[in-house]
Design a protein around this motif. Sequence first.
Motif, short mmCIF file in Angstrom:
data_model
loop_
_atom_site.label_atom_id
_atom_site.label_comp_id
_atom_site.label_asym_id
_atom_site.label_seq_id
_atom_site.Cartn_x
_atom_site.Cartn_y
_atom_site.Cartn_z
N TYR A 50 0.83 -1.21 0.00
CA TYR A 50 0.00 0.00 0.00
C TYR A 50 0.87 1.26 0.00
O TYR A 50 0.59 2.23 -0.73
CB TYR A 50 -0.92 -0.02 1.21
CG TYR A 50 -1.62 1.29 1.47
CD1 TYR A 50 -2.70 1.69 0.70
CD2 TYR A 50 -1.19 2.15 2.49
CE1 TYR A 50 -3.34 2.89 0.93
CE2 TYR A 50 -1.82 3.36 2.72
CZ TYR A 50 -2.89 3.74 1.94
OH TYR A 50 -3.51 4.92 2.16
N LEU A 51 1.94 1.27 0.81
CA LEU A 51 2.81 2.44 0.88
C LEU A 51 3.55 2.66 -0.43
O LEU A 51 3.77 3.80 -0.84
CB LEU A 51 3.79 2.28 2.03
CG LEU A 51 3.17 2.27 3.44
CD1 LEU A 51 4.22 1.93 4.49
CD2 LEU A 51 2.53 3.61 3.76
N LEU A 52 3.96 1.56 -1.09
CA LEU A 52 4.62 1.69 -2.39
C LEU A 52 3.61 2.03 -3.47
O LEU A 52 3.98 2.50 -4.54
CB LEU A 52 5.32 0.37 -2.73
CG LEU A 52 6.51 0.02 -1.84
CD1 LEU A 52 6.96 -1.40 -2.09
CD2 LEU A 52 7.66 0.99 -2.07
N TYR A 53 2.35 1.77 -3.22
CA TYR A 53 1.17 2.12 -4.02
C TYR A 53 1.08 1.33 -5.32
O TYR A 53 0.11 0.63 -5.57
CB TYR A 53 1.13 3.62 -4.32
CG TYR A 53 -0.18 4.04 -4.94
CD1 TYR A 53 -1.32 4.09 -4.16
CD2 TYR A 53 -0.26 4.36 -6.27
CE1 TYR A 53 -2.55 4.46 -4.71
CE2 TYR A 53 -1.48 4.73 -6.85
CZ TYR A 53 -2.62 4.78 -6.06
OH TYR A 53 -3.81 5.13 -6.62
N SER A 54 2.08 1.47 -6.22
CA SER A 54 2.01 0.78 -7.50
C SER A 54 3.42 0.46 -7.98
O SER A 54 4.41 0.87 -7.37
CB SER A 54 1.27 1.64 -8.54
OG SER A 54 1.98 2.83 -8.78
N GLY A 55 3.51 -0.26 -9.08
CA GLY A 55 4.80 -0.62 -9.64
C GLY A 55 5.23 -2.02 -9.25
O GLY A 55 4.52 -2.75 -8.56
N GLU A 56 6.43 -2.39 -9.69
CA GLU A 56 6.92 -3.75 -9.51
C GLU A 56 7.09 -4.11 -8.03
O GLU A 56 6.72 -5.21 -7.61
CB GLU A 56 8.25 -3.92 -10.23
CG GLU A 56 8.13 -3.86 -11.74
CD GLU A 56 9.47 -4.07 -12.42
OE1 GLU A 56 10.45 -4.35 -11.70
OE2 GLU A 56 9.54 -3.95 -13.65
N ALA A 57 7.67 -3.18 -7.25
CA ALA A 57 7.91 -3.49 -5.84
C ALA A 57 6.59 -3.68 -5.09
O ALA A 57 6.44 -4.60 -4.28
CB ALA A 57 8.73 -2.38 -5.19
N SER A 58 5.64 -2.81 -5.36
CA SER A 58 4.33 -2.94 -4.72
C SER A 58 3.68 -4.25 -5.10
O SER A 58 3.13 -4.97 -4.25
CB SER A 58 3.44 -1.76 -5.14
OG SER A 58 2.14 -1.91 -4.60
N GLU A 59 3.75 -4.60 -6.38
CA GLU A 59 3.18 -5.86 -6.85
C GLU A 59 3.86 -7.05 -6.18
O GLU A 59 3.20 -8.02 -5.80
CB GLU A 59 3.34 -5.94 -8.37
CG GLU A 59 2.77 -7.21 -8.96
CD GLU A 59 3.07 -7.33 -10.44
OE1 GLU A 59 2.79 -8.40 -11.01
OE2 GLU A 59 3.61 -6.37 -11.03
N MET A 60 5.19 -6.96 -6.02
CA MET A 60 5.94 -8.06 -5.43
C MET A 60 5.50 -8.32 -3.98
O MET A 60 5.28 -9.47 -3.58
CB MET A 60 7.44 -7.72 -5.45
CG MET A 60 8.34 -8.76 -4.81
SD MET A 60 10.06 -8.32 -5.02
CE MET A 60 10.13 -6.72 -4.22
#
Length: 623
Positions: A50-60
């Motif tokens: 949630y804090l990363l919100y979106s992108g590869e790291a958030s998905e991971m």
Amino acid sequence: MRVIRLFLILFLMGFEFMAGQSRELDSLSVAIKLMPEDSLKCETYLRIAYLLYSGEASEMYAEKGLALAKKLKSPRLVGKSYHRLAWCYGLDEMDKKTAYLDSAAASFTTINDAYGLGNVFDTKGVILATYGSIEESFDAYQKAYDYFSGIPDEERKAGVLNNWAIAEYTGGNTRAALEKYQMALEYRLKEVPVSHIDIARLYQGMGECHRINGDLDLAATNYLKGYEHRKAADNIGVVESMMSIASLIYEAAEKEVDTTTISALLNEQGFQSSYDLIKSAEQTRGVLDRPGMQNAIMDVKRQKYLLNKDFEAAYNLLEQQKEFQEEYKLKASSLEALADMKVRFEKDQLKIQLLEEDIMNQKSQKRVNMLLFSLGGLLLITLVGFLYFQNRIKSGQLKLNDAHREQQIISMRSMLEGQEKERSRIARDLHDGLGNLLSSLKVNFGSLQINFDDKNSEKIYGTASEMIDEACSEVRKIAHEMMPQSLKKLGLLKAVEDLVIKMDSVHEFSAELHVHGAERTFDDNTNVMLFRIIQEALNNIVKYAEAKEVSVQMTYGEEWFDLTIEDDGIGFDPHALISDKGMGLKSIAFRTEFIGGTYDLNSRLGVGTLVTINLPLGTINKA
């Protein structure tokens, strides 16, 4: 200009959020290493995503949360993980977003989690509205509202209604938006403690709707109510409320609308004029740290200069505003770049930590895999041997069953062929032997010239003559029933037609024959079997049905021949048949199977009976 102001405000808020986000990411990335594989760790994975919100790291991280949720066999956490994954993708990947939301809904449905389902459909509504699918977003908001109503959860219902109102407003339906805002407001006003900021946002939205509708007095009333709640919360959003009211006053003056009511409302709040609003906004604590709000204030001041036809002041302010915006863009881009670098660094650090964890896990997993591989190989060999042995047994049983079945078919064919040959022989003997004998007797008896002395002798003579006639008719009838001549000479259709006409004339019920499609010619064996089936079915109706209407239907299709015999009689329970009374039906099934067809019986007490025969034309030998 409103869009630019909104963008600048949101950006500044986003930058401050990223600073807090970075600090929380630091602490969570350290804490999660020490956590056991439990629900708290799963929730932490989802919080980081949630804090990363979106992108590869958030998905991971969302994927890790999903894997752990599945391991824990928790439908609630599985649903939350899918819900989080839906936020990891942009609007250009709507198929993934909607697929994850559907998976989340399916998971929450298994445990009847109304709260989870409400959040899923609220999110779907926001995504659809953002994507431009306004009408579809309404359906999603309705479902979300219904789920939260069932809990009930007043706070979440208010949140859904607020989002719904924004979608209605975006679609141009301000009337519907006002209804949703009003409903949300009623929920918010009942909350303890009162959420002044949420209430102020609702009033601000209602003010915008009334302003679009041209009701400037109501717009000002709602803006001021929003101002009161923001002031009570000591929230810098009071600047937005004051600038909305000031801009509204200038718009009313430009349209030459009476502003007496608006001025009276301002006086109640301690403002003598629109200029007091601007001065108060400029002096609000913290506004100097908010370039977006400063730009909004300059927009309203320029609107005032243009209204007063002070074009030079308006032009100078516009030049000042451009310089301010260019300077802010430089600062903002620097801050954005710095924040972006910070977030990237955090993401890279998290990736390194995850790779280290994966390497350690892989080493231990290899040892486990070797053991599992050995056990799996042994199990596979055992399973293959068992399946081979079982297959041999099944294969032998199938061959035995096939042989037994073949023997049954041969016996059945021989028996039926023997029966029909015997029927033909008896019919021929009756017709050619006994029939001819009775006919000769009739001729000889009739040629007698007797002068009777009394009426009684004459009566006996007449009765004997009639009995000879009846015997001749009965012999012909029996011979015809055993092997109708029309079946061999004219075919199945003519023989059935004669049979139905006879049934209709002899018995109390009404019998009809319906033929569909072009008649096909079958071989003698098939004709005989089908005729016997119809004959047996009609005999059963005569004996047991007590029917008033009987229908025989023959349908010649391209690939199938369909035969139905239906009556409206008393019906029966096919499962409760006494063996001796079910012999006729067994004969029908027996003959149907013999010619390669399928047989179906449908009957209920008081409803009637339907016999259906389906015969593939490809299996029938043509005459």
